[in-house]
Design an enzyme around this catalytic site. Structure first.
Site, mmCIF file in Angstrom:
data_model
loop_
_atom_site.group_PDB
_atom_site.id
_atom_site.type_symbol
_atom_site.label_atom_id
_atom_site.label_comp_id
_atom_site.label_asym_id
_atom_site.label_seq_id
_atom_site.Cartn_x
_atom_site.Cartn_y
_atom_site.Cartn_z
ATOM 1 C CD GLU A 1 -3.124 -1.222 2.249
ATOM 2 O OE1 GLU A 1 -2.780 -0.489 3.320
ATOM 3 O OE2 GLU A 1 -4.249 -1.495 2.112
ATOM 4 C CD GLU B 1 -3.865 -5.828 2.617
ATOM 5 O OE1 GLU B 1 -4.800 -5.301 3.051
ATOM 6 O OE2 GLU B 1 -2.666 -5.912 2.453
HETATM 7 C C1 BG6 Z 1 -4.585 -2.931 4.586
HETATM 8 C C2 BG6 Z 1 -3.297 -3.419 5.188
HETATM 9 O O1 BG6 Z 1 -4.569 -1.713 4.883
HETATM 10 O O2 BG6 Z 1 -5.637 -3.040 5.337
HETATM 11 C C3 BG6 Z 1 -3.106 -4.499 6.217
HETATM 12 O O3 BG6 Z 1 -2.242 -3.730 4.234
HETATM 13 C C4 BG6 Z 1 -4.401 -4.351 7.130
HETATM 14 O O4 BG6 Z 1 -1.907 -4.526 6.845
HETATM 15 C C5 BG6 Z 1 -5.732 -4.398 6.302
HETATM 16 O O5 BG6 Z 1 -4.583 -5.372 8.231
HETATM 17 C C6 BG6 Z 1 -6.839 -4.335 7.182
HETATM 18 O O6 BG6 Z 1 -6.955 -3.188 7.738
HETATM 19 P P1 BG6 Z 1 -7.325 -3.151 9.397
HETATM 20 O O7 BG6 Z 1 -7.179 -2.042 10.010
HETATM 21 O O8 BG6 Z 1 -8.642 -3.953 9.503
HETATM 22 O O9 BG6 Z 1 -6.364 -4.279 9.955
#
Ligand code: BG6
Length: 482
Positions: free
Chosen positions: A175, A375
């Site tokens: 990211e 993701e």
């Molecule tokens: C992304 C990141 O921004 O979102 C992860 O690459 C992160 O590291 C994921 O865990 C989800 O966000 P959160 O805050 O719910 O863990």
């Protein structure tokens, strides 16, 4: 037209959110190791020195360092074709400046990769995922200093050499575009400006932050070049957080403000990493924000020569943009205004599957290189029933709709090569530092008060996702699932 035959189904994690063992086998302290636990209402703190009696969730995380065999066996049971994980820079170069890598740290990743290959799971390595040596923050204020480029390259080269022929898919920075926002200071670039304590409200110096980003673009491009010279089969990608947004109203001012937001939050980094040059719109942004990027001779050439092989991104939610300050005040932690047509999860992240189709089409139209969704997922509280089962139909529903959206995007003509839902096993949340915000197909018995024996349980979504993979995304129904 559906998912291609060799589609890479899998899951994703990051070292600092799963491994724990924060000092084991020579590991150095990373920027995530100085972040305390938090919640939606209580922001994480960044402590410039470690404090006694304070809970730092990354220190044990989910104990994956000791349980990786069990975890990868569970991924294999679901039928994973790919596993995205990150290597902790601090296991390889504990302070970032050692002349030789830490052999014990490398051995851990040898073992992870060995386990993956044993099950025919393709390892997908993120070289830097919100985890860098805290020593580099203290000494150089992170990526604000150009010397980080050389240190990162030394680290990346060790990985390319060591895993030649074993790892094909790489991502240079997780990211990277988070550093276009103030919150990205520490997590993205390792910058910790004096007075910063609140993770969500960091003291910001845009000049420093964008200069740091420039250094990362150079490091990423150099890594792509080196990675290709070590093994021409390497596929090296960029990774962006997708910030799809819509104008809140058809008011032309909202449309323009949305275009500006999309340009700086998505296209800025994408254009540099895929096209190899700063986009023309960035000139005005820099001028209006008093930012001057200091480039060295040859930088433009490096960017041009180090463009990525594929574009990967995370997608969770979407946003609306408006000039109306009242609406903006209701926005979530990432800014923007809420979309009146969408519902949100318990953390205020609005759910919008068709936004994923929109994003895939937009990105592919712009760059026409292979895409990967690395993701995606629903952060939710799970309940363990008396018999140990976990009925996470809400998660299945979320994932199902997003997979359907990907299917449509493929029909629209997008070259989508893989999907690795986030937190395929429960892990520590990045934004809040919690365990309560769970994403996994696998439940981990670990809680925010530090209790729990780290045991693993299969959730209902585990069986569902297994069937999705088995049928290459053709059967998304939940009826036959235990
Ligand atoms: C992304 C990141 O921004 O979102 C992860 O690459 C992160 O590291 C994921 O865990 C989800 O966000 P959160 O805050 O719910 O863990």
């Amino acid at each position: 037209m559906s998912f291609p035959k060799n589609f890479l189904w899998g899951g994703a994690t990051a070292a600092n959110q799963v491994e724990g063992a924060w000092k084991k086998d020579g590991k150095g302290i990373s920027i995530s190791d100085v972040c305390t636990g938090g919640s939606r209402t209580q922001n994480k703190r960044i402590t410039s020195e470690l404090e006694e009696e304070i809970f730092y969730p990354s220190h044990d995380a989910i104990n994956h360092y000791y349980k990786y065999k069990e975890d990868i066996a569970l991924f294999a049971e679901m039928g994973f074709k790919v596993y995205r994980f990150s290597i902790a820079w601090t296991r390889i170069f504990p302070t970032g400046e050692e002349s030789e890598p830490n052999e014990l740290g490398l051995r851990f990743y040898d073992a992870i990769i060995h386990e993956c290959l044993k099950y025919n799971i393709e390892p997908l390595v993120t070289i830097s995922h919100f985890e860098m040596p805290f020593a580099l923050t203290k000494k150089y204020n992170g990526w604000a200093d150009r010397r980080l480029v050389e240190l990162y390259i030394r680290y990346a080269k060790v990985l390319f050499d060591r895993y030649k022929g074993k790892v094909t898919y790489w991502l240079t920075f997780n990211e990277i575009n988070c550093a276009t926002m103030a919150q990205g200071n520490l997590q993205g670039t390792g910058i910790l400006n004096e007075g910063t304590e609140d993770f969500m409200n960091q003291i910001d110096d845009p000049q420093l932050r964008f200069q740091a980003l420039h250094h990362q673009f150079i490091a990423s491009a150099e890594a792509v070049k080196i990675g290709h010279s070590i093994d021409k089969n390497n596929m090296i990608g960029c990774m962006l957080a997708n910030f799809t947004s819509y104008p809140l109203t058809p008011n032309p001012d909202d449309v323009l403000v949305n275009q500006r937001a999309m340009r700086m939050s998505n296209h800025f980094c994408g254009d540099i990493q895929v096209r190899g040059a700063y986009p023309s719109f960035s000139k005005r942004y820099f001028k209006e924000n008093n930012i001057t990027i200091h480039k060295e001779i040859g930088d433009d050439q490096i960017l041009l020569e180090g463009t990525v092989d594929y574009y990967s991104f995370s997608y969770y939610t979407s946003f609306c943009q408006t000039t109306d300050p009242k609406e903006l005040a209701n926005g979530n932690v990432f800014g923007g205004a809420p979309n009146p047509y969408l519902k949100a999860n318990d953390w205020g992240w609005q759910i919008n599957p068709s936004g994923l189709r929109f994003a895939l089409n937009e990105i592919y139209d712009r760059y026409t290189i292979p895409l990967m969704v690395v993701e995606n997922g629903l952060g939710a509280k799970d309940v363990v029933e008396a018999d140990g089962s976990i009925h996470d139909e809400y998660r299945i529903d979320y994932l199902k709709q997003h997979i359907e959206a990907m299917k449509e995007a493929i029909k629209d003509g997008v070259d989508l090569i893989g999907y690795t839902p986030w937190g395929c096993i429960d892990l520590v949340s990045l934004s809040t530092g919690e365990m309560a915000k769970r994403y996994g197909f696998i439940y981990v018995e670990r809680h925010d008060d530090g209790t729990g024996d780290f045991s693993r349980k299969r959730k209902k979504s585990f069986y569902w996702y297994k069937k999705v993979i088995e049928t290459n995304g053709n059967d998304l129904s939940i009826t036959k699932v235990k």
